[in-house]
Design an enzyme around this catalytic site. Structure first.
Site, PDB file in Angstrom:
ATOM      1  N   HIS A  41      -3.276   7.581   1.961  1.00 21.62           N
ATOM      2  CA  HIS A  41      -3.659   6.246   1.489  1.00 21.62           C
ATOM      3  C   HIS A  41      -5.035   5.932   2.072  1.00 21.62           C
ATOM      4  CE1 HIS A  41      -3.900   2.054   0.728  1.00 21.62           C
ATOM      5  NE2 HIS A  41      -3.651   1.684   1.978  1.00 21.62           N
TER       6      HIS A  41
ATOM      7  N   CYS B  57       0.823  -1.228   0.000  1.00 17.17           N
ATOM      8  CA  CYS B  57       0.000   0.000   0.000  1.00 17.17           C
ATOM      9  C   CYS B  57       0.846   1.263   0.000  1.00 17.17           C
ATOM     10  CB  CYS B  57      -0.943  -0.001   1.191  1.00 17.17           C
ATOM     11  SG  CYS B  57      -2.131  -1.349   1.132  1.00 17.17           S
TER      12      CYS B  57
ATOM     13  N   ASN C  57     -10.005   0.187  -0.364  1.00 17.53           N
ATOM     14  CA  ASN C  57      -8.538   0.254  -0.297  1.00 17.53           C
ATOM     15  C   ASN C  57      -7.979  -0.346  -1.593  1.00 17.53           C
ATOM     16  OD1 ASN C  57      -5.820  -0.115   0.176  1.00 17.53           O
ATOM     17  ND2 ASN C  57      -6.082  -0.958   2.241  1.00 17.53           N
TER      18      ASN C  57
HETATM   19  O1  UT7 Z   1      -3.783  -0.667   3.651  1.00 13.48           O
HETATM   20  C1  UT7 Z   1      -2.990  -1.523   4.403  1.00 13.48           C
HETATM   21  C2  UT7 Z   1      -3.111  -1.261   5.835  1.00 13.48           C
HETATM   22  N1  UT7 Z   1      -4.325  -1.816   6.343  1.00 13.48           N
HETATM   23  C3  UT7 Z   1      -4.988  -1.156   7.238  1.00 13.48           C
HETATM   24  O2  UT7 Z   1      -4.625  -0.055   7.585  1.00 13.48           O
HETATM   25  C4  UT7 Z   1      -6.167  -1.818   7.891  1.00 13.48           C
HETATM   26  C5  UT7 Z   1      -6.106  -1.595   9.372  1.00 13.48           C
HETATM   27  N2  UT7 Z   1      -7.188  -2.238  10.122  1.00 13.48           N
HETATM   28  C6  UT7 Z   1      -8.468  -1.831   9.990  1.00 13.48           C
HETATM   29  O3  UT7 Z   1      -8.812  -0.968   9.217  1.00 13.48           O
HETATM   30  C7  UT7 Z   1      -9.484  -2.447  10.947  1.00 13.48           C
HETATM   31  O4  UT7 Z   1      -8.804  -3.181  11.935  1.00 13.48           O
HETATM   32  C8  UT7 Z   1     -10.514  -3.369  10.228  1.00 13.48           C
HETATM   33  C9  UT7 Z   1     -11.458  -2.530   9.407  1.00 13.48           C
HETATM   34  C10 UT7 Z   1      -9.794  -4.381   9.367  1.00 13.48           C
HETATM   35  C11 UT7 Z   1     -11.364  -4.112  11.270  1.00 13.48           C
HETATM   36  O5  UT7 Z   1     -12.021  -3.175  12.123  1.00 13.48           O
HETATM   37  P1  UT7 Z   1     -11.934  -3.353  13.712  1.00 13.48           P
HETATM   38  O6  UT7 Z   1     -12.731  -2.270  14.300  1.00 13.48           O
HETATM   39  O7  UT7 Z   1     -10.476  -3.424  14.075  1.00 13.48           O
HETATM   40  O8  UT7 Z   1     -12.680  -4.697  13.936  1.00 13.48           O
HETATM   41  P2  UT7 Z   1     -12.148  -6.105  14.540  1.00 13.48           P
HETATM   42  O9  UT7 Z   1     -11.231  -6.760  13.577  1.00 13.48           O
HETATM   43  O10 UT7 Z   1     -11.669  -5.849  15.938  1.00 13.48           O
HETATM   44  O11 UT7 Z   1     -13.477  -6.922  14.592  1.00 13.48           O
HETATM   45  C12 UT7 Z   1     -14.589  -6.568  15.453  1.00 13.48           C
HETATM   46  C13 UT7 Z   1     -15.678  -7.600  15.292  1.00 13.48           C
HETATM   47  C14 UT7 Z   1     -15.168  -9.032  15.444  1.00 13.48           C
HETATM   48  O12 UT7 Z   1     -16.222  -9.772  16.053  1.00 13.48           O
HETATM   49  P3  UT7 Z   1     -16.191 -10.087  17.634  1.00 13.48           P
HETATM   50  O13 UT7 Z   1     -14.909 -10.843  17.869  1.00 13.48           O
HETATM   51  O14 UT7 Z   1     -16.203  -8.746  18.297  1.00 13.48           O
HETATM   52  O15 UT7 Z   1     -17.436 -10.872  17.838  1.00 13.48           O
HETATM   53  C15 UT7 Z   1     -15.003  -9.513  14.031  1.00 13.48           C
HETATM   54  O16 UT7 Z   1     -15.132 -10.903  13.913  1.00 13.48           O
HETATM   55  O17 UT7 Z   1     -16.190  -7.517  13.944  1.00 13.48           O
HETATM   56  C16 UT7 Z   1     -16.130  -8.805  13.342  1.00 13.48           C
HETATM   57  N3  UT7 Z   1     -15.905  -8.614  11.913  1.00 13.48           N
HETATM   58  C17 UT7 Z   1     -16.909  -8.372  11.053  1.00 13.48           C
HETATM   59  N4  UT7 Z   1     -18.246  -8.268  11.236  1.00 13.48           N
HETATM   60  C18 UT7 Z   1     -18.979  -8.006  10.139  1.00 13.48           C
HETATM   61  C19 UT7 Z   1     -14.724  -8.609  11.232  1.00 13.48           C
HETATM   62  N5  UT7 Z   1     -14.956  -8.370   9.933  1.00 13.48           N
HETATM   63  C20 UT7 Z   1     -16.288  -8.226   9.798  1.00 13.48           C
HETATM   64  C21 UT7 Z   1     -17.140  -7.954   8.711  1.00 13.48           C
HETATM   65  N6  UT7 Z   1     -18.461  -7.843   8.917  1.00 13.48           N
HETATM   66  N7  UT7 Z   1     -16.662  -7.768   7.448  1.00 13.48           N
END
Ligand code: UT7
Length: 326
Positions: A253, A115, A283
């Site tokens: 980005h 990225c 992204n």
């Molecule tokens: O470009 C390269 C660099 N990449 C980035 O900068 C990405 C950085 N990370 C992020 O943007 C975020 O961490 C994400 C958008 C990937 C995830 O958001 P988050 O607020 O960190 O969510 P999480 O991974 O902590 O997940 C929260 C909950 C989990 O469920 P439980 O364990 O709380 O029951 C996940 O299983 O959301 C669940 N979850 C989803 N639910 C619905 C994860 N993905 C999804 C989904 N739809 N697509």
């Protein structure tokens, strides 16, 4: 004696026709429009057609950038393509782009910084142009990132999209260059290979002989993103002797609206100066910055003479920032 510097002379971008909405995504995996928008800001992404290659996307963006810069294939002597999704393992995607553009002089190669690729490529090209080795370059960020996705993994497949953007960067001479003139001012790029297991693809020619799929520990990447990006920007500001208040436009980005907002807040960059396309593009990895840059130039926000800050962070970890005056 004159001083040599480089300047962005034209920007172009291209998005595949097919738009995939969050509603479509929720038919594939257990997710919802509400979750995707709340956690990332993404509403839709573009997906390349089956017969559309990364080089085709890069060429479409490059042709527009060349037209706007008023240069032809005969003028281009350096092509650098930032991509994680080249047409083939080799030759470089830049070789295909060079051939399709009808450029038959100079050099062409790819840069792999995921990225952060566009920032790494712009930094590289700026140095080649200043050195006098080349005079007119194409810096391209192009991706068919959808091809690397595991469409059963809701934690990654909802985040990414396809597209490309390009900039024509030319070497210029002046009696003395200073940052009040249109030109590229500075860069700061970094890598921390120790964090590679937090964001990677589980395949490759040497390991599995397959292309693999994206794997990411999202929350841990998120935790590092704002800190790393902010430190790169602070380094660029310090070198250039400018501050957040001097910036006209911040073109980050486009990974996640929450990261964009977090960086702008930490550095004191006014929200009205932040260019955000994440809702429309998702992204697009190395393509996201030139896509956002072109969007804001075309809609009249970014104008000649304005100070623009770009930044990115991605797998590697890689991260960096660049500062230029349009
Ligand atoms: O470009 C390269 C660099 N990449 C980035 O900068 C990405 C950085 N990370 C992020 O943007 C975020 O961490 C994400 C958008 C990937 C995830 O958001 P988050 O607020 O960190 O969510 P999480 O991974 O902590 O997940 C929260 C909950 C989990 O469920 P439980 O364990 O709380 O029951 C996940 O299983 O959301 C669940 N979850 C989803 N639910 C619905 C994860 N993905 C999804 C989904 N739809 N697509």
């Amino acid at each position: 004696m004159t001083e040599r510097f480089s300047r962005i002379c034209g920007v172009g971008s291209y998005l595949p026709k097919r738009i995939m909405t969050n509603e479509e995504m929720s038919a594939l995996v257990d997710t919802s429009d509400e979750w995707i928008q709340a956690r990332t800001g993404i509403k839709q992404r573009h997906i390349a057609a089956d017969d559309e290659l990364t080089s085709d996307i890069g060429v479409a963006a490059a042709q527009l950038a060349m037209e706007r810069a008023g240069v032809s294939a005969d003028d281009i002597d350096l092509i650098v393509v930032a991509t994680t999704t080249p047409d083939r393992t080799f030759p470089a995607c830049a070789s295909a782009v060079q051939a399709k553009l009808g450029v038959d002089q100079g050099a062409a190669f790819d840069i792999q910084a995921v990225c952060s690729g566009f920032v790494f490529a712009l930094s590289t090209v700026d140095k080649f142009l200043k050195s006098g080795e080349f005079s007119t370059a194409l810096v391209i960020g192009a991706e068919t990132f959808s091809r690397l996705l595991d469409w059963n993994d809701r934690s990654t497949c909802v985040l990414f999209g396809d597209g490309g953007g390009a900039a024509v960067v030319k070497a210029e001479e002046a009696a003395s260059y200073d940052s009040s003139m249109s030109g590229i001012i500075g860069h700061h790029i970094r890598t921390d290979g120790g964090k590679s297991e937090l964001l990677y693809v589980d395949g490759g020619p040497s390991s599995t002989q397959t292309i693999g799929h994206v794997r990411m520990d999202g929350p841990r990447v998120f935790k590092h993103a704002v800190t790393n990006i902010s430190s790169a920007i602070e380094a660029v500001f310090e070198d250039a002797g400018v501050g957040a208040e001097d910036i006209d436009w911040f073109v980050p980005h486009q990974a996640n609206q929450r990261i964009l907002d977090g960086v702008a807040k930490k550095l004191g960059i006014d929200g009205s100066k932040v260019v955000s396309t994440v809702s429309q593009h998702g992204n697009t990895s190395a393509a996201s910055i030139p896509l956002a840059l072109d969007t804001a130039i075309q809609d009249g926000r970014i104008k000649t003479g304005q100070l623009v800050l770009i930044e990115a962070m991605g797998g590697g970890f890689t991260w960096g920032a660049s500062l230029f005056r349009m």
